[in-house]
Design a protein around this motif. Structure first.
Motif, PDB file in Angstrom:
ATOM      1  N   ALA A 171      10.707  -7.172 -11.710  1.00 57.17           N
ATOM      2  CA  ALA A 171      11.583  -6.069 -12.071  1.00 57.17           C
ATOM      3  C   ALA A 171      11.042  -4.734 -11.551  1.00 57.17           C
ATOM      4  CB  ALA A 171      11.719  -6.003 -13.597  1.00 57.17           C
ATOM      5  N   LEU A 172      11.925  -3.766 -11.491  1.00 57.22           N
ATOM      6  CA  LEU A 172      11.512  -2.428 -11.078  1.00 57.22           C
ATOM      7  C   LEU A 172      10.494  -1.852 -12.061  1.00 57.22           C
ATOM      8  CD1 LEU A 172      14.968  -0.896 -10.105  1.00 57.22           C
ATOM      9  CD2 LEU A 172      13.092  -1.361  -8.546  1.00 57.22           C
ATOM     10  N   PRO A 173       9.475  -1.139 -11.560  1.00 57.98           N
ATOM     11  CA  PRO A 173       8.460  -0.564 -12.450  1.00 57.98           C
ATOM     12  C   PRO A 173       8.883   0.757 -13.080  1.00 57.98           C
ATOM     13  CG  PRO A 173       7.887  -0.117 -10.171  1.00 57.98           C
ATOM     14  CD  PRO A 173       9.126  -0.968 -10.133  1.00 57.98           C
ATOM     15  N   VAL A 174      10.160   1.094 -13.006  1.00 54.76           N
ATOM     16  CA  VAL A 174      10.685   2.314 -13.609  1.00 54.76           C
ATOM     17  C   VAL A 174      11.978   1.976 -14.337  1.00 54.76           C
ATOM     18  CG1 VAL A 174       9.657   3.838 -11.867  1.00 54.76           C
ATOM     19  CG2 VAL A 174      11.949   2.915 -11.508  1.00 54.76           C
ATOM     20  N   THR A 175      12.428   2.897 -15.155  1.00 54.72           N
ATOM     21  CA  THR A 175      13.711   2.752 -15.844  1.00 54.72           C
ATOM     22  C   THR A 175      14.798   3.399 -14.999  1.00 54.72           C
ATOM     23  OG1 THR A 175      12.600   2.837 -17.990  1.00 54.72           O
ATOM     24  CG2 THR A 175      14.972   3.231 -17.968  1.00 54.72           C
ATOM     25  N   THR A 176      15.762   2.624 -14.574  1.00 55.31           N
ATOM     26  CA  THR A 176      16.757   3.130 -13.619  1.00 55.31           C
ATOM     27  C   THR A 176      17.606   4.253 -14.210  1.00 55.31           C
ATOM     28  OG1 THR A 176      18.297   1.379 -14.274  1.00 55.31           O
ATOM     29  CG2 THR A 176      16.870   0.951 -12.385  1.00 55.31           C
ATOM     30  N   THR A 177      17.733   4.312 -15.526  1.00 55.80           N
ATOM     31  CA  THR A 177      18.537   5.370 -16.142  1.00 55.80           C
ATOM     32  C   THR A 177      17.863   6.732 -16.062  1.00 55.80           C
ATOM     33  OG1 THR A 177      17.576   4.788 -18.294  1.00 55.80           O
ATOM     34  CG2 THR A 177      19.701   3.797 -17.729  1.00 55.80           C
ATOM     35  N   ASP A 178      16.609   6.786 -15.598  1.00 51.83           N
ATOM     36  CA  ASP A 178      15.919   8.069 -15.456  1.00 51.83           C
ATOM     37  C   ASP A 178      16.353   8.824 -14.202  1.00 51.83           C
ATOM     38  OD1 ASP A 178      14.491   7.548 -17.744  1.00 51.83           O
ATOM     39  OD2 ASP A 178      12.710   6.808 -16.697  1.00 51.83           O
ATOM     40  N   PHE A 179      17.220   8.242 -13.403  1.00 52.19           N
ATOM     41  CA  PHE A 179      17.568   8.834 -12.119  1.00 52.19           C
ATOM     42  C   PHE A 179      19.051   9.180 -12.067  1.00 52.19           C
ATOM     43  CE2 PHE A 179      13.856   6.167 -11.620  1.00 52.19           C
ATOM     44  CZ  PHE A 179      12.969   7.051 -10.995  1.00 52.19           C
ATOM     45  N   PRO A 180      19.411  10.211 -11.295  1.00 50.76           N
ATOM     46  CA  PRO A 180      20.813  10.656 -11.262  1.00 50.76           C
ATOM     47  C   PRO A 180      21.701   9.841 -10.338  1.00 50.76           C
ATOM     48  CG  PRO A 180      19.470  12.114  -9.915  1.00 50.76           C
ATOM     49  CD  PRO A 180      18.522  11.147 -10.568  1.00 50.76           C
ATOM     50  N   TRP A 181      21.148   8.824  -9.688  1.00 54.16           N
ATOM     51  CA  TRP A 181      21.894   7.984  -8.775  1.00 54.16           C
ATOM     52  C   TRP A 181      21.468   6.534  -8.988  1.00 54.16           C
ATOM     53  CZ3 TRP A 181      17.018   7.444  -7.346  1.00 54.16           C
ATOM     54  CH2 TRP A 181      16.247   8.587  -7.061  1.00 54.16           C
ATOM     55  N   PRO A 182      22.268   5.579  -8.532  1.00 49.28           N
ATOM     56  CA  PRO A 182      21.864   4.171  -8.668  1.00 49.28           C
ATOM     57  C   PRO A 182      20.588   3.888  -7.879  1.00 49.28           C
ATOM     58  CG  PRO A 182      24.199   4.353  -8.166  1.00 49.28           C
ATOM     59  CD  PRO A 182      23.627   5.723  -7.994  1.00 49.28           C
ATOM     60  N   LEU A 183      19.648   3.222  -8.525  1.00 52.74           N
ATOM     61  CA  LEU A 183      18.407   2.790  -7.888  1.00 52.74           C
ATOM     62  C   LEU A 183      18.453   1.268  -7.802  1.00 52.74           C
ATOM     63  CD1 LEU A 183      15.567   3.492  -6.812  1.00 52.74           C
ATOM     64  CD2 LEU A 183      14.729   3.315  -9.175  1.00 52.74           C
ATOM     65  N   VAL A 184      18.506   0.759  -6.570  1.00 57.98           N
ATOM     66  CA  VAL A 184      18.773  -0.662  -6.358  1.00 57.98           C
ATOM     67  C   VAL A 184      17.583  -1.309  -5.675  1.00 57.98           C
ATOM     68  CG1 VAL A 184      20.298  -2.342  -5.255  1.00 57.98           C
ATOM     69  CG2 VAL A 184      21.238  -0.185  -6.154  1.00 57.98           C
ATOM     70  N   LYS A 185      17.005  -2.328  -6.311  1.00 58.01           N
ATOM     71  CA  LYS A 185      15.919  -3.084  -5.701  1.00 58.01           C
ATOM     72  C   LYS A 185      16.493  -4.126  -4.752  1.00 58.01           C
ATOM     73  CE  LYS A 185      11.745  -5.738  -6.744  1.00 58.01           C
ATOM     74  NZ  LYS A 185      12.030  -6.910  -5.899  1.00 58.01           N
ATOM     75  N   ILE A 186      15.941  -4.154  -3.538  1.00 60.11           N
ATOM     76  CA  ILE A 186      16.357  -5.135  -2.538  1.00 60.11           C
ATOM     77  C   ILE A 186      15.171  -6.048  -2.246  1.00 60.11           C
ATOM     78  CG2 ILE A 186      17.220  -5.460  -0.199  1.00 60.11           C
ATOM     79  CD1 ILE A 186      18.606  -2.804  -0.415  1.00 60.11           C
ATOM     80  N   ASP A 187      15.373  -7.346  -2.368  1.00 62.76           N
ATOM     81  CA  ASP A 187      14.259  -8.290  -2.298  1.00 62.76           C
ATOM     82  C   ASP A 187      13.801  -8.586  -0.880  1.00 62.76           C
ATOM     83  OD1 ASP A 187      14.095  -8.569  -5.068  1.00 62.76           O
ATOM     84  OD2 ASP A 187      15.690 -10.074  -5.073  1.00 62.76           O
ATOM     85  N   ARG A 188      14.738  -8.639   0.065  1.00 62.29           N
ATOM     86  CA  ARG A 188      14.395  -8.987   1.450  1.00 62.29           C
ATOM     87  C   ARG A 188      14.403  -7.738   2.322  1.00 62.29           C
ATOM     88  NH1 ARG A 188      17.765 -11.566   4.206  1.00 62.29           N
ATOM     89  NH2 ARG A 188      16.303 -12.664   5.578  1.00 62.29           N
ATOM     90  N   LEU A 189      13.316  -7.533   3.056  1.00 66.92           N
ATOM     91  CA  LEU A 189      13.217  -6.353   3.909  1.00 66.92           C
ATOM     92  C   LEU A 189      14.335  -6.344   4.957  1.00 66.92           C
ATOM     93  CD1 LEU A 189      11.779  -3.791   4.792  1.00 66.92           C
ATOM     94  CD2 LEU A 189      10.207  -5.200   6.146  1.00 66.92           C
ATOM     95  N   ALA A 190      14.655  -7.499   5.500  1.00 67.46           N
ATOM     96  CA  ALA A 190      15.716  -7.561   6.506  1.00 67.46           C
ATOM     97  C   ALA A 190      17.037  -7.065   5.942  1.00 67.46           C
ATOM     98  CB  ALA A 190      15.858  -8.993   7.033  1.00 67.46           C
ATOM     99  N   ASP A 191      17.331  -7.413   4.695  1.00 71.31           N
ATOM    100  CA  ASP A 191      18.563  -6.940   4.052  1.00 71.31           C
ATOM    101  C   ASP A 191      18.514  -5.431   3.844  1.00 71.31           C
ATOM    102  OD1 ASP A 191      19.482  -9.548   3.952  1.00 71.31           O
ATOM    103  OD2 ASP A 191      18.764  -9.879   1.903  1.00 71.31           O
ATOM    104  N   ALA A 192      17.339  -4.930   3.470  1.00 75.33           N
ATOM    105  CA  ALA A 192      17.186  -3.494   3.244  1.00 75.33           C
ATOM    106  C   ALA A 192      17.439  -2.714   4.531  1.00 75.33           C
ATOM    107  CB  ALA A 192      15.792  -3.198   2.705  1.00 75.33           C
ATOM    108  N   LEU A 193      16.864  -3.193   5.638  1.00 76.99           N
ATOM    109  CA  LEU A 193      17.003  -2.490   6.909  1.00 76.99           C
ATOM    110  C   LEU A 193      18.412  -2.582   7.451  1.00 76.99           C
ATOM    111  CD1 LEU A 193      13.677  -3.597   8.617  1.00 76.99           C
ATOM    112  CD2 LEU A 193      14.180  -1.402   7.532  1.00 76.99           C
ATOM    113  N   ASP A 194      19.131  -3.597   7.027  1.00 80.12           N
ATOM    114  CA  ASP A 194      20.492  -3.812   7.526  1.00 80.12           C
ATOM    115  C   ASP A 194      21.511  -2.972   6.779  1.00 80.12           C
ATOM    116  OD1 ASP A 194      22.179  -5.128   9.379  1.00 80.12           O
ATOM    117  OD2 ASP A 194      22.943  -6.393   7.752  1.00 80.12           O
ATOM    118  N   GLY A 195      21.060  -2.223   5.781  1.00 84.63           N
ATOM    119  CA  GLY A 195      21.963  -1.409   4.978  1.00 84.63           C
ATOM    120  C   GLY A 195      22.420  -0.155   5.696  1.00 84.63           C
ATOM    121  N   GLN A 196      23.125   0.708   4.960  1.00 85.78           N
ATOM    122  CA  GLN A 196      23.746   1.892   5.540  1.00 85.78           C
ATOM    123  C   GLN A 196      22.946   3.171   5.280  1.00 85.78           C
ATOM    124  OE1 GLN A 196      26.455   1.487   7.530  1.00 85.78           O
ATOM    125  NE2 GLN A 196      25.948  -0.659   7.116  1.00 85.78           N
ATOM    126  N   SER A 197      21.674   3.036   4.942  1.00 82.98           N
ATOM    127  CA  SER A 197      20.864   4.215   4.632  1.00 82.98           C
ATOM    128  C   SER A 197      20.722   5.125   5.845  1.00 82.98           C
ATOM    129  CB  SER A 197      19.479   3.783   4.150  1.00 82.98           C
ATOM    130  OG  SER A 197      19.581   2.977   2.999  1.00 82.98           O
TER     131      SER A 197
END
Length: 336
Positions: A171-197
């Motif tokens: 699990a994430l080491p932080v509480t996601t409700t502490d942030f003003p935007w969605p914080l999404v953990k991505i398990d596979r680096l390839a999936d992360a790099l393939d995103g729209q960031s």
């Protein structure tokens, strides 16, 4: 208000707002202007070996004028592997007045180091990104990554989403409700790099590249904070290469860009912009550029932030006074 040589612990630094991202960004921007005005000095680092070959201690001196009026040295020990439960990296910054050399204080600098590094990333996100940054991908879960997450929370509350990848499962080491935007953990680096960031920030301790050609794409900014996270081929694919600064450290730094330079595959003339060009000269990439930003970490920023902490500590009576000289010899760092 008591003046004198003052020691500030990590808790003291936090109580004085040492993790305030906006204050750190203000310091960084002011120092960049002072650098352009030649009101700063930053000699090359030097180091000694600690224990086995995997331990080193670095001395990082600098001087900066203006409201900081500070000369000092940051002493960082990257300790050999130990089982004592203490941090592997420890940093202290010694500050003197720049105008007369009077010693002012010693500041525990782990928080300041991560905060000033994240502040430089904030500057890059604002000025070096080819497109408006709506999504950020953060790699890593250590001290630097957590500081960057906090910086994004403070300075970029209007992001649409922050994606987060790190090696360890769970699990994430932080509480996601502490942030003003969605914080999404991505398990596979390839999936992360393939995103729209539109921006990718690497804050890992990787000694071999995590990012290759697929990381560089039109409209994306890749900010390297860690050591050797980006392949030479990926850097070569970037249409624009930017840095905080190009200096003598290119001859010894383990950063990917400087390793590439020493391998004869990159030259200083290929740098498109540094932080002075971004902040002062108004350099901007085109919308279709792919931009690589190498964040070395300038010790002159460390000296500035530590100086501001000591000024605040004197005003508020924070820290431990140490009897080096009679009290009448001391005034706050910015006073003339």
């Amino acid at each position: 208000m008591r003046e004198g040589f003052r020691y500030l612990s990590e808790q003291d630094v936090l109580s004085l707002g040492g993790d305030d991202a906006q204050a750190a960004l203000d310091d960084v921007c002011e120092v960049i202007r002072l650098m352009r005005q030649q009101q700063s000095e930053m000699p090359a680092e030097t180091h000694v070996t600690l224990g086995a070959a995997d331990g080193k201690a670095y001395a990082l001196p600098a001087r900066v004028g203006g409201r900081f009026n500070a000369a000092g040295v940051k002493w960082t020990a990257h300790r050999p592997q130990t089982q004592d439960g203490l941090p592997q990296a420890m940093a202290l910054t010694l500050i003197n007045r720049a105008d007369n050399g009077l010693p002012l204080g010693l500041v525990e600098s782990r928080t300041l180091t991560s905060t000033r590094t994240a502040a430089v990333t904030a500057l890059a996100l604002r000025y070096a990104a080819p497109r408006r940054v709506r999504q950020v991908l953060l790699l890593g879960a250590g001290v630097q990554a957590m500081a960057h997450l906090e910086m994004l929370r403070q300075l970029f509350p209007d992001l649409q989403q922050v994606n987060w990848w790190y090696r360890n499962p769970g699990a994430l080491p932080v509480t996601t409700t502490d942030f003003p935007w969605p914080l999404v953990k991505i398990d596979r680096l390839a999936d992360a790099l393939d995103g729209q960031s539109e921006a990718l920030i690497t804050c890992t301790s990787a000694s071999e590249p995590l990012l290759d050609l697929e990381a560089m794409r039109p409209g994306r900014l890749v900010i390297q904070v860690g050591y050797h996270e980006v392949s030479f081929a990926a850097i070569n694919r970037a249409s624009r290469v930017t840095v905080d600064l190009w200096g003598d450290f290119c001859e010894s730094s383990a950063k990917s860009l400087f390793q590439m330079y020493r391998a004869g595959q990159f030259s200083a003339q290929q740098v498109d912009a540094d932080v002075g060009n971004l902040l002062i000269d108004g350099w901007r990439p085109d919308r279709e550029d792919s931009v690589y930003f190498s964040s070395f970490g300038l010790n002159v920023f460390d000296i500035a932030l530590a100086s501001r902490m000591l000024q605040l500590a004197t005003e508020r009576g924070v820290g431990t006074l140490l009897p080096l000289f009679p009290a009448e010899h001391y005034v706050s760092p910015a006073k003339k």
